[in-house]
Scaffold this motif. Structure first.
Motif, PDB file in Angstrom:
ATOM      1  N   ASN A   8     -27.788  -9.164 -34.990  1.00  0.00           N
ATOM      2  CA  ASN A   8     -27.280  -8.244 -33.970  1.00  0.00           C
ATOM      3  C   ASN A   8     -26.934  -6.876 -34.545  1.00  0.00           C
ATOM      4  O   ASN A   8     -27.032  -5.867 -33.851  1.00  0.00           O
ATOM      5  N   ALA A   9     -26.539  -6.839 -35.794  1.00  0.00           N
ATOM      6  CA  ALA A   9     -26.188  -5.555 -36.409  1.00  0.00           C
ATOM      7  C   ALA A   9     -27.415  -4.658 -36.515  1.00  0.00           C
ATOM      8  O   ALA A   9     -27.312  -3.430 -36.436  1.00  0.00           O
ATOM      9  N   LYS A  10     -28.572  -5.276 -36.691  1.00  0.00           N
ATOM     10  CA  LYS A  10     -29.815  -4.509 -36.819  1.00  0.00           C
ATOM     11  C   LYS A  10     -30.632  -4.518 -35.535  1.00  0.00           C
ATOM     12  O   LYS A  10     -31.724  -3.940 -35.503  1.00  0.00           O
ATOM     13  N   ASN A  11     -30.124  -5.199 -34.503  1.00  0.00           N
ATOM     14  CA  ASN A  11     -30.854  -5.326 -33.234  1.00  0.00           C
ATOM     15  C   ASN A  11     -32.242  -5.911 -33.452  1.00  0.00           C
ATOM     16  O   ASN A  11     -33.247  -5.393 -32.956  1.00  0.00           O
ATOM     17  N   MET A  12     -32.282  -6.992 -34.208  1.00  0.00           N
ATOM     18  CA  MET A  12     -33.544  -7.620 -34.549  1.00  0.00           C
ATOM     19  C   MET A  12     -33.551  -9.092 -34.163  1.00  0.00           C
ATOM     20  O   MET A  12     -32.517  -9.776 -34.233  1.00  0.00           O
ATOM     21  N   LEU A  13     -34.708  -9.573 -33.771  1.00  0.00           N
ATOM     22  CA  LEU A  13     -34.953 -10.993 -33.516  1.00  0.00           C
ATOM     23  C   LEU A  13     -36.115 -11.405 -34.418  1.00  0.00           C
ATOM     24  O   LEU A  13     -37.062 -10.633 -34.596  1.00  0.00           O
TER      25      LEU A  13
END
Length: 124
Positions: free
Chosen positions: A74-79
């Motif tokens: 979530n900190a990097k907005n990545m999945l």
């Protein structure tokens, strides 16, 4: 609005591994869960894995359990989708998706936002 951009697809031999990534941007705080889906030519889109954006609870299709792992940063907005022990039948276009509803699952109709997809091809 939420924008999703996948990357990491490619060609790999059976038994190999790939890691798919999805960048999430826009009004990301509206998303309750995210998932990976795939669609092979002539087949319906199917859910592969899903994860709650806040709590880390995960769901997997039986066909990928033990081989695929979904995760998010979530900190990097990545999945992410780590795919190991790839099989020929894993060949498909893979899509990242996000949902704003209240019921997580692998039903594509529960997801509101979709990326453009990244192709995964597994060969023998």
């Amino acid at each position: 609005q939420v924008q999703l951009v996948e990357s990491g697809g490619g060609s790999v031999q059976t038994g190999g591994s790939l890691r798919l990534s999805c960048v999430v941007s826009g009004y990301i705080y509206s998303t309750k869960y995210m998932g990976w889906f795939r669609q092979a030519p002539g087949k319906e889109r199917e859910g592969v894995a899903a994860i709650l954006t806040g709590g880390g609870v995960t769901y997997y299709a039986d066909s990928v359990k033990g081989r695929f792992t979904i995760s998010r940063d979530n900190a990097k907005n990545m999945l992410y989708l780590q795919m190991n022990s790839l099989k020929l039948e894993d060949t498909a276009m893979y899509y990242c998706a996000a949902g704003i509803g209240w019921i997580i699952g692998l039903d594509p109709s529960r997801y509101n936002y979709w990326g453009q997809g990244t192709q995964v091809t597994v060969s023998s």
